[in-house]
Design a protein around this motif. Sequence first.
Motif, mmCIF file in Angstrom:
data_model
loop_
_atom_site.group_PDB
_atom_site.id
_atom_site.type_symbol
_atom_site.label_atom_id
_atom_site.label_comp_id
_atom_site.label_asym_id
_atom_site.label_seq_id
_atom_site.Cartn_x
_atom_site.Cartn_y
_atom_site.Cartn_z
ATOM 1 N N ILE A 96 0.834 -1.198 0.000
ATOM 2 C CA ILE A 96 0.000 0.000 0.000
ATOM 3 C C ILE A 96 0.873 1.253 0.000
ATOM 4 N N VAL A 97 1.881 1.270 0.869
ATOM 5 C CA VAL A 97 2.761 2.437 0.957
ATOM 6 C C VAL A 97 3.571 2.594 -0.330
ATOM 7 N N LEU A 98 4.042 1.464 -0.873
ATOM 8 C CA LEU A 98 4.785 1.518 -2.130
ATOM 9 C C LEU A 98 3.919 2.096 -3.242
ATOM 10 N N ALA A 99 2.661 1.674 -3.300
ATOM 11 C CA ALA A 99 1.742 2.193 -4.313
ATOM 12 C C ALA A 99 1.550 3.696 -4.144
ATOM 13 N N MET A 100 1.411 4.155 -2.917
ATOM 14 C CA MET A 100 1.227 5.587 -2.659
ATOM 15 C C MET A 100 2.457 6.376 -3.113
ATOM 16 N N ILE A 101 3.642 5.846 -2.824
ATOM 17 C CA ILE A 101 4.880 6.546 -3.172
ATOM 18 C C ILE A 101 5.048 6.621 -4.688
ATOM 19 N N PHE A 102 4.931 5.475 -5.361
ATOM 20 C CA PHE A 102 5.196 5.443 -6.804
ATOM 21 C C PHE A 102 4.106 6.165 -7.591
ATOM 22 N N LEU A 103 2.858 6.059 -7.163
ATOM 23 C CA LEU A 103 1.788 6.789 -7.846
ATOM 24 C C LEU A 103 1.966 8.295 -7.667
ATOM 25 N N SER A 104 2.369 8.702 -6.474
ATOM 26 C CA SER A 104 2.591 10.125 -6.222
ATOM 27 C C SER A 104 3.728 10.651 -7.087
ATOM 28 N N LEU A 105 4.810 9.891 -7.172
ATOM 29 C CA LEU A 105 5.948 10.315 -7.987
ATOM 30 C C LEU A 105 5.556 10.415 -9.459
ATOM 31 N N ALA A 106 4.839 9.390 -9.953
ATOM 32 C CA ALA A 106 4.437 9.403 -11.366
ATOM 33 C C ALA A 106 3.509 10.578 -11.663
ATOM 34 N N LEU A 107 2.595 10.877 -10.753
ATOM 35 C CA LEU A 107 1.689 12.012 -10.952
ATOM 36 C C LEU A 107 2.441 13.338 -10.915
ATOM 37 N N CYS A 108 3.471 13.413 -10.096
ATOM 38 C CA CYS A 108 4.291 14.628 -10.070
ATOM 39 C C CYS A 108 4.955 14.858 -11.429
ATOM 40 N N GLY A 109 5.321 13.769 -12.080
ATOM 41 C CA GLY A 109 5.914 13.895 -13.407
ATOM 42 C C GLY A 109 4.952 14.486 -14.421
ATOM 43 N N VAL A 110 3.644 14.225 -14.230
ATOM 44 C CA VAL A 110 2.623 14.774 -15.119
ATOM 45 C C VAL A 110 2.315 16.230 -14.757
ATOM 46 N N ILE A 111 2.243 16.496 -13.463
ATOM 47 C CA ILE A 111 1.873 17.836 -12.999
ATOM 48 C C ILE A 111 2.983 18.847 -13.258
ATOM 49 N N PHE A 112 4.227 18.362 -13.155
ATOM 50 C CA PHE A 112 5.375 19.258 -13.338
ATOM 51 C C PHE A 112 6.245 18.767 -14.496
ATOM 52 N N PRO A 113 5.753 18.885 -15.723
ATOM 53 C CA PRO A 113 6.503 18.370 -16.875
ATOM 54 C C PRO A 113 7.808 19.108 -17.134
ATOM 55 N N GLN A 114 7.947 20.332 -16.615
ATOM 56 C CA GLN A 114 9.159 21.120 -16.847
ATOM 57 C C GLN A 114 10.147 20.994 -15.687
ATOM 58 N N ALA A 115 9.984 19.989 -14.868
ATOM 59 C CA ALA A 115 10.885 19.792 -13.731
ATOM 60 C C ALA A 115 12.292 19.469 -14.231
ATOM 61 N N PRO A 116 13.302 19.655 -13.390
ATOM 62 C CA PRO A 116 14.678 19.312 -13.790
ATOM 63 C C PRO A 116 14.780 17.858 -14.246
ATOM 64 N N ASP A 117 15.780 17.576 -15.055
ATOM 65 C CA ASP A 117 15.922 16.242 -15.650
ATOM 66 C C ASP A 117 15.995 15.143 -14.601
#
Length: 354
Positions: free
Chosen positions: A160-181
């Motif tokens: 459950i915690v792993l799912a929360m972490i990885f889903l949050s990270l993946a969504l951050c990639g969508v929300i902040f597409p211009q983030a540093p490499d």
Amino acid sequence: MQSSIRQGRRIILSLQYLRALAAVGVVLFHQFQNVSPIFILGKYGVGLFFIISGIIMVSLTEGRAIKPLNFFIDRLTRVAPMYWIATFITFILGCVGIYSPSIYSHGIGHFILSCLFIPSLNEHGNMMPTLFIGWTLNYEMFFYLVFGALLLIQGRYRLIVLAMIFLSLALCGVIFPQAPDLVHFYTSPYLLEFLAGCCLGAIFGLDLMKLRAWPTVALIAAVIIAMAGLGFVFPLLWTGAATVLLVATFMWAERRGYAPSFPLALMLGNASYSIYLFQQIAFDATQTALRLLHYRPGLHTIPTRCVAVLLAILTGIAVYRFIETPLTKTIRRALDVSRGASNSSSKTAATARI
């Protein structure tokens, strides 16, 4: 279910066959992607490796008291030595001027960061390590880092915690597409393929018989549907869902006793890590030989590409047999001596293979 025991380790045949498929598929993709569209399917062998990794980590740690430090050491000693060898050879080949498209930077700093599994931009602006296929190992090591840390909490909460972490990270990639490499690298939907593998590991277990038939089928369907649904946000996961279906089908077939022994496929599965790591070195060796023979077309003809693929596979098998296997055994013996032969948890973690 058919399985074999080798040196005290349970071998899940279906996963070994899939590892073979992934390794050979990637090799074929790198040589034939411009020849026929069908070989583009080979690039999804990377996702297959990630899913298998998730399965193995969960199935080997569930219900066992494994310290995070021991887990990290076992993973590092399993993955790093062969990667360092392949990276060093690649770096030297590039420095002496041998044809090597896997070299993107001659800088020693970039080489050191590559060996430390730290993603970094090279001099050409590419987020690629010295051995270019090592980008997948950067994801592997990040997955191990997160998964190992979660060994501190109770097993029923880890997924459950792993799912929360990885889903949050993946969504951050969508929300902040211009983030540093670097941030973009660690917010990739590839992380969700590890998560899908962890789900399959929790469903099947190490002996493939954890749950009754219908709950197993229902949970597999739920994972596939979830992956396909997330595909509307992360298109990568549409092929990921298909890969989950493939893996689950193979594991279910073995559970039902339909996993005959194919020695060649098993050998390729065992050698898959070395095949994957040393394929570019084999390609470079083939290209160099052709240049010395004044064969101008090089690896641009189908026959020479076939030769390169065959040499890559044979090189991987040879490296597995004469370097990887003895080196891994030596490291495991050293770890057993340092921890004590009775430390069963460390032995269990050391058996996992990517």
